[in-house]
Design a protein around this motif. Structure first.
Motif, PDB file in Angstrom:
ATOM      1  N   GLN A  13      -1.994  -4.680   7.043  1.00  0.00           N
ATOM      2  CA  GLN A  13      -2.711  -4.053   8.153  1.00  0.00           C
ATOM      3  C   GLN A  13      -3.527  -2.858   7.665  1.00  0.00           C
ATOM      4  OE1 GLN A  13       0.515  -3.058  10.801  1.00  0.00           O
ATOM      5  NE2 GLN A  13       0.205  -4.906  12.001  1.00  0.00           N
ATOM      6  N   PRO A  14      -4.732  -2.709   8.210  1.00  0.00           N
ATOM      7  CA  PRO A  14      -5.524  -1.532   7.846  1.00  0.00           C
ATOM      8  C   PRO A  14      -4.909  -0.274   8.434  1.00  0.00           C
ATOM      9  CG  PRO A  14      -6.641  -2.829   9.528  1.00  0.00           C
ATOM     10  CD  PRO A  14      -5.407  -3.591   9.138  1.00  0.00           C
ATOM     11  N   CYS A  15      -4.961   0.815   7.664  1.00  0.00           N
ATOM     12  CA  CYS A  15      -4.385   2.072   8.159  1.00  0.00           C
ATOM     13  C   CYS A  15      -5.341   3.243   7.992  1.00  0.00           C
ATOM     14  CB  CYS A  15      -3.052   2.361   7.493  1.00  0.00           C
ATOM     15  SG  CYS A  15      -3.158   2.622   5.724  1.00  0.00           S
ATOM     16  N   LEU A  16      -6.317   3.105   7.116  1.00  0.00           N
ATOM     17  CA  LEU A  16      -7.313   4.155   6.900  1.00  0.00           C
ATOM     18  C   LEU A  16      -8.689   3.521   6.784  1.00  0.00           C
ATOM     19  CD1 LEU A  16      -5.572   6.274   4.095  1.00  0.00           C
ATOM     20  CD2 LEU A  16      -5.934   6.998   6.458  1.00  0.00           C
ATOM     21  N   GLY A  17      -9.685   4.243   7.230  1.00  0.00           N
ATOM     22  CA  GLY A  17     -11.067   3.842   7.045  1.00  0.00           C
ATOM     23  C   GLY A  17     -11.838   5.040   6.533  1.00  0.00           C
ATOM     24  N   LEU A  18     -12.359   4.929   5.329  1.00  0.00           N
ATOM     25  CA  LEU A  18     -13.047   6.060   4.710  1.00  0.00           C
ATOM     26  C   LEU A  18     -14.364   5.627   4.091  1.00  0.00           C
ATOM     27  CD1 LEU A  18      -9.959   7.465   2.829  1.00  0.00           C
ATOM     28  CD2 LEU A  18     -11.000   8.479   4.842  1.00  0.00           C
ATOM     29  N   VAL A  19     -15.440   6.220   4.523  1.00  0.00           N
ATOM     30  CA  VAL A  19     -16.757   6.009   3.938  1.00  0.00           C
ATOM     31  C   VAL A  19     -17.046   4.510   3.773  1.00  0.00           C
ATOM     32  CG1 VAL A  19     -18.332   6.813   2.130  1.00  0.00           C
ATOM     33  CG2 VAL A  19     -16.311   8.151   2.663  1.00  0.00           C
ATOM     34  N   GLY A  20     -16.855   3.763   4.850  1.00  0.00           N
ATOM     35  CA  GLY A  20     -17.153   2.337   4.832  1.00  0.00           C
ATOM     36  C   GLY A  20     -16.109   1.458   4.184  1.00  0.00           C
ATOM     37  N   LEU A  21     -14.987   2.004   3.789  1.00  0.00           N
ATOM     38  CA  LEU A  21     -13.920   1.229   3.152  1.00  0.00           C
ATOM     39  C   LEU A  21     -12.692   1.228   4.057  1.00  0.00           C
ATOM     40  CD1 LEU A  21     -12.757  -0.181   0.552  1.00  0.00           C
ATOM     41  CD2 LEU A  21     -11.957   2.093  -0.108  1.00  0.00           C
ATOM     42  N   THR A  22     -12.200   0.039   4.392  1.00  0.00           N
ATOM     43  CA  THR A  22     -10.953  -0.084   5.148  1.00  0.00           C
ATOM     44  C   THR A  22      -9.825  -0.250   4.144  1.00  0.00           C
ATOM     45  OG1 THR A  22     -12.114  -1.148   6.971  1.00  0.00           O
ATOM     46  CG2 THR A  22      -9.728  -1.410   6.904  1.00  0.00           C
ATOM     47  N   VAL A  23      -8.781   0.548   4.305  1.00  0.00           N
ATOM     48  CA  VAL A  23      -7.680   0.570   3.342  1.00  0.00           C
ATOM     49  C   VAL A  23      -6.402   0.080   4.026  1.00  0.00           C
ATOM     50  CG1 VAL A  23      -6.393   2.015   1.723  1.00  0.00           C
ATOM     51  CG2 VAL A  23      -8.775   2.563   2.240  1.00  0.00           C
ATOM     52  N   SER A  24      -5.734  -0.873   3.392  1.00  0.00           N
ATOM     53  CA  SER A  24      -4.482  -1.410   3.932  1.00  0.00           C
ATOM     54  C   SER A  24      -3.318  -0.470   3.615  1.00  0.00           C
ATOM     55  CB  SER A  24      -4.192  -2.787   3.332  1.00  0.00           C
ATOM     56  OG  SER A  24      -3.879  -2.658   1.949  1.00  0.00           O
ATOM     57  N   ARG A  25      -2.206  -0.701   4.307  1.00  0.00           N
ATOM     58  CA  ARG A  25      -0.998   0.078   4.004  1.00  0.00           C
ATOM     59  C   ARG A  25      -0.557  -0.162   2.567  1.00  0.00           C
ATOM     60  NH1 ARG A  25       0.488  -1.078   9.611  1.00  0.00           N
ATOM     61  NH2 ARG A  25       0.585   0.933  10.668  1.00  0.00           N
ATOM     62  N   ASN A  26      -0.629  -1.417   2.128  1.00  0.00           N
ATOM     63  CA  ASN A  26      -0.234  -1.738   0.757  1.00  0.00           C
ATOM     64  C   ASN A  26      -1.065  -0.957  -0.255  1.00  0.00           C
ATOM     65  OD1 ASN A  26       1.196  -3.246  -1.285  1.00  0.00           O
ATOM     66  ND2 ASN A  26      -0.689  -4.418  -1.559  1.00  0.00           N
ATOM     67  N   ALA A  27      -2.385  -0.929  -0.058  1.00  0.00           N
ATOM     68  CA  ALA A  27      -3.263  -0.203  -0.986  1.00  0.00           C
ATOM     69  C   ALA A  27      -2.964   1.293  -0.950  1.00  0.00           C
ATOM     70  CB  ALA A  27      -4.728  -0.466  -0.646  1.00  0.00           C
ATOM     71  N   THR A  28      -2.682   1.823   0.226  1.00  0.00           N
ATOM     72  CA  THR A  28      -2.356   3.242   0.348  1.00  0.00           C
ATOM     73  C   THR A  28      -1.056   3.565  -0.378  1.00  0.00           C
ATOM     74  OG1 THR A  28      -3.496   3.353   2.481  1.00  0.00           O
ATOM     75  CG2 THR A  28      -1.972   5.144   1.973  1.00  0.00           C
ATOM     76  N   ILE A  29      -0.052   2.736  -0.197  1.00  0.00           N
ATOM     77  CA  ILE A  29       1.242   2.945  -0.865  1.00  0.00           C
ATOM     78  C   ILE A  29       1.061   2.884  -2.382  1.00  0.00           C
ATOM     79  CG2 ILE A  29       3.517   1.909  -1.300  1.00  0.00           C
ATOM     80  CD1 ILE A  29       3.439   1.029   1.693  1.00  0.00           C
ATOM     81  N   ARG A  30       0.333   1.890  -2.856  1.00  0.00           N
ATOM     82  CA  ARG A  30       0.106   1.750  -4.300  1.00  0.00           C
ATOM     83  C   ARG A  30      -0.676   2.935  -4.855  1.00  0.00           C
ATOM     84  NH1 ARG A  30      -0.429  -4.424  -5.957  1.00  0.00           N
ATOM     85  NH2 ARG A  30      -1.220  -3.380  -7.791  1.00  0.00           N
ATOM     86  N   TYR A  31      -1.655   3.405  -4.087  1.00  0.00           N
ATOM     87  CA  TYR A  31      -2.441   4.565  -4.506  1.00  0.00           C
ATOM     88  C   TYR A  31      -1.541   5.788  -4.638  1.00  0.00           C
ATOM     89  CZ  TYR A  31      -5.232   8.754  -3.858  1.00  0.00           C
ATOM     90  OH  TYR A  31      -5.754  10.016  -3.978  1.00  0.00           O
ATOM     91  N   VAL A  32      -0.721   6.049  -3.624  1.00  0.00           N
ATOM     92  CA  VAL A  32       0.154   7.224  -3.641  1.00  0.00           C
ATOM     93  C   VAL A  32       1.176   7.103  -4.770  1.00  0.00           C
ATOM     94  CG1 VAL A  32       1.913   8.493  -2.334  1.00  0.00           C
ATOM     95  CG2 VAL A  32      -0.219   7.806  -1.224  1.00  0.00           C
ATOM     96  N   ALA A  33       1.736   5.899  -4.957  1.00  0.00           N
ATOM     97  CA  ALA A  33       2.706   5.701  -6.042  1.00  0.00           C
ATOM     98  C   ALA A  33       2.061   5.962  -7.394  1.00  0.00           C
ATOM     99  CB  ALA A  33       3.270   4.286  -5.988  1.00  0.00           C
ATOM    100  N   ASN A  34       0.816   5.544  -7.543  1.00  0.00           N
ATOM    101  CA  ASN A  34       0.116   5.730  -8.807  1.00  0.00           C
ATOM    102  C   ASN A  34      -0.252   7.194  -9.030  1.00  0.00           C
ATOM    103  OD1 ASN A  34      -2.053   5.905 -10.782  1.00  0.00           O
ATOM    104  ND2 ASN A  34      -2.122   3.691 -10.677  1.00  0.00           N
ATOM    105  N   LYS A  35      -0.859   7.806  -8.025  1.00  0.00           N
ATOM    106  CA  LYS A  35      -1.370   9.165  -8.186  1.00  0.00           C
ATOM    107  C   LYS A  35      -0.274  10.226  -8.140  1.00  0.00           C
ATOM    108  CE  LYS A  35      -5.114  10.146  -8.573  1.00  0.00           C
ATOM    109  NZ  LYS A  35      -5.930  10.302  -9.758  1.00  0.00           N
TER     110      LYS A  35
END
Length: 102
Positions: A13-35
């Motif tokens: 499911q999408p959870c964020l939309g930033l500058v024309g990019l829709t970000v899923s919960r999975n992508a957000t979790i992976r981003y936070v885990a990485n960063k």
């Protein structure tokens, strides 16, 4: 009341939309885990770099209601809260508590 859905669908499911990019919960979790967690787990380096640029330079700059809370951080907390409140996790917690008392 929450609807029961499969974890795989929840994560897509999408959870964020930033500058024309829709970000899923999975992508957000992976981003936070990485960063933030040092997981360094990504199979699409170009896609991750694009997400990293948008979330790092835009997502963390967005603040919610003037409370100085990053939109990315707030969404990560929201996702964790929804997962912890899910029926499956609640059942698991009850089973683990019952197993400790026996």
């Amino acid at each position: 009341m929450f609807a029961d859905i499969k974890l795989s669908k929840f994560l897509l499911q999408p959870c964020l939309g930033l500058v024309g990019l829709t970000v899923s919960r999975n992508a957000t979790i992976r981003y936070v885990a990485n960063k933030c967690g040092g997981a360094h787990h990504h199979d699409d380096l170009a896609g991750f770099n694009e997400l990293d640029m948008r979330l790092t330079h835009v997502g963390h700059a967005l603040r919610v209601n003037g409370d100085n809370i990053s939109a990315v951080f707030l969404e990560t907390l929201g996702t964790a809260s929804l997962l912890l409140a899910s029926n499956s996790i609640m059942n698991l917690r009850r089973a683990l508590a019952a197993a400790r008392t026996h």
